[in-house]
Write a protein that holds these residues in place. Sequence first.
Motif, PDB file in Angstrom:
ATOM      1  N   THR A 325      -8.873  -6.166  -1.088  1.00 35.25           N
ATOM      2  CA  THR A 325      -7.785  -7.133  -1.293  1.00 35.25           C
ATOM      3  C   THR A 325      -6.434  -6.442  -1.329  1.00 35.25           C
ATOM      4  O   THR A 325      -5.474  -6.888  -0.686  1.00 35.25           O
ATOM      5  N   LEU A 326      -6.339  -5.342  -2.063  1.00 38.62           N
ATOM      6  CA  LEU A 326      -5.067  -4.634  -2.156  1.00 38.62           C
ATOM      7  C   LEU A 326      -4.666  -4.038  -0.804  1.00 38.62           C
ATOM      8  O   LEU A 326      -3.496  -4.068  -0.413  1.00 38.62           O
ATOM      9  N   TYR A 327      -5.634  -3.479  -0.060  1.00 30.07           N
ATOM     10  CA  TYR A 327      -5.340  -2.950   1.273  1.00 30.07           C
ATOM     11  C   TYR A 327      -4.807  -4.068   2.174  1.00 30.07           C
ATOM     12  O   TYR A 327      -3.872  -3.870   2.961  1.00 30.07           O
ATOM     13  N   SER A 328      -5.423  -5.242   2.085  1.00 28.92           N
ATOM     14  CA  SER A 328      -5.007  -6.359   2.927  1.00 28.92           C
ATOM     15  C   SER A 328      -3.597  -6.798   2.580  1.00 28.92           C
ATOM     16  O   SER A 328      -2.796  -7.116   3.465  1.00 28.92           O
ATOM     17  N   LEU A 329      -3.284  -6.810   1.287  1.00 26.58           N
ATOM     18  CA  LEU A 329      -1.935  -7.184   0.870  1.00 26.58           C
ATOM     19  C   LEU A 329      -0.928  -6.132   1.341  1.00 26.58           C
ATOM     20  O   LEU A 329       0.158  -6.471   1.828  1.00 26.58           O
ATOM     21  N   LEU A 330      -1.295  -4.856   1.233  1.00 26.50           N
ATOM     22  CA  LEU A 330      -0.406  -3.790   1.713  1.00 26.50           C
ATOM     23  C   LEU A 330      -0.154  -3.921   3.216  1.00 26.50           C
ATOM     24  O   LEU A 330       0.961  -3.722   3.692  1.00 26.50           O
ATOM     25  N   ALA A 331      -1.217  -4.247   3.964  1.00 29.41           N
ATOM     26  CA  ALA A 331      -1.090  -4.364   5.416  1.00 29.41           C
ATOM     27  C   ALA A 331      -0.175  -5.515   5.810  1.00 29.41           C
ATOM     28  O   ALA A 331       0.374  -5.530   6.919  1.00 29.41           O
ATOM     29  N   SER A 332      -0.016  -6.504   4.926  1.00 28.79           N
ATOM     30  CA  SER A 332       0.851  -7.647   5.223  1.00 28.79           C
ATOM     31  C   SER A 332       2.307  -7.368   4.884  1.00 28.79           C
ATOM     32  O   SER A 332       3.186  -8.144   5.224  1.00 28.79           O
TER      33      SER A 332
END
Length: 555
Positions: A325-332
């Motif tokens: 989840t955190l990686y996905s938020l960072l990627a956005s």
Amino acid sequence: MPESNHSSSPPSNPPLVGDKSRKRLGDRLVELGRITAAQLVLALEEQKRTGENVGQVLLRLAFVREEDLAQMLAEDLGVPFVRLQDQVVEPLANFAMDIDFLTQVAAVPLREEKGMVVLAMARPSDVTVLDTIQRQLKKPLKVLAATETEIRALLRLAPVQAGGKSLTSVGQEGAAAQLDAILARALREGSTDVHIEPEERLVRLRFRVDGMLRSVEMLPVESGAAVVARVKVLAQLDIAEHRRPQDGRFRTEIAGRAIDLRVSTIPARHGENTVLRILDRSSAATRIDQLGLPTPMLTRLKAIGELPYGLLLVTGPTGSGKTTTLYSLLASIDALARKVATIEDPIEAEIPLVRQSQVDTSIGFGFAEGLRSLLRQDPDVLLVGEIRDRETADIALRASLTGHLVLATLHTNDALGAAPRLIEMGIEPFLLSASLAGVLAQRLVRRVCRACAVEVEPGEDDRLLFDGAPPPRVVRGQGCAQCSNSGHRGRLGIYELFEPDTEFKRVLLAQGDDVSMRAVATKRGFEAMTFDGREKVRAGVTTSAEVLRVTRVID
């Protein structure tokens, strides 16, 4: 989407869909939200320098996933796009085709179906290759589109999988070959952990798939011991030490994929229990809109990710998908406009333009030390892999008050338990009140297998989850070859998001207890993750039994 059947006369001009093909690839990717306009500008500048096509540049810069590009090509050609991990695959030996040729043209026959050979291709518009393959197979083709990476990975596994060898027989060729075969099969089946468990007369091999352990094969004691010894050599552990637990890690390449493995051994009655955690570094971060967050919650979470400062916590037990989840938020987050840095243990995937650091406690480089050093690097966004102690928590909170957006994980049962947990660590309530922007709690539930899903009448689990009023019909997986007769395939998250408001902060500053905080949150409309679970049961993507399995401990 129509399926493409390639008969004895291949089409010279594959069909195109609408006017999509006349739009520039980069513009379409921006329109679909796959890349930002700033990333496209950077890619076009790089294209002028290298002469590559835009797609190659975007892939090399890791701005877009190979799957996204392949899916667009499939849409243009009117060919179904598939993920090979979801496909039924027969042994390649059944088709008597040269692996080197198939690797060169990035194509692989998957199975025979109704007198046709189902063929996956990375470039389904190449009619010359189609014609060559059809002449060799002497059968009509049903063409599917897939990524070149998946096709090449499947072809690399072919010598083991198509040959029909068991892991035991491969092991007779040596511990190294046997370990490679185990890891190749684990990747093929989507395993996150490999468990090697010695018993009195055999060694049990189990994979954790979709969060559940699954027995795979029994190995002879000698073979199991040789595999464990090979693992210890690769992880630079003491091969002669059998009485103490040991931890290590190593990196290898299986089927063309770079894999990091965390290794843990512990002495047991009949030998050393060994667990290998698989970290696939070649996989890009999942897009945040693919996590299964409810749309209103996704909008709120993205808004937190755009804040100039504050603290966002993601909570849940080990293996609940917090890092994803955190990686996905960072990627956005637009990493071209903002400096994004992380301190992790370990780095589980590489994110474009993000400065990622890994802790190393053996040299005194822990989360607190790493976070303190990162603050000197002038970051805008910081990710802290885990808040484990008061020192790390204190630095993270103070950073969130001085112009940094801090993202971190914390081990609590639910979102409302985060504030009390930090206070227990010794954090001052006034610091927490001023910095906390939100807490996302999550669990992973298994998806219903789409291949064998059927509607059934509600059972006891449904009545329990829905407080006696379940929907009239729910969905269950009956069990099939694609899901190993489990009825489930893949996982998705169920979530709850808590954003502290003025009333909650007032109770927090008054050092109210856990009960008072929960009462205020509930009064303000906070919904526990069982609410999201019920919605996903109604949508037919999971079951009540799954939601209850992961939430009973908190509700």
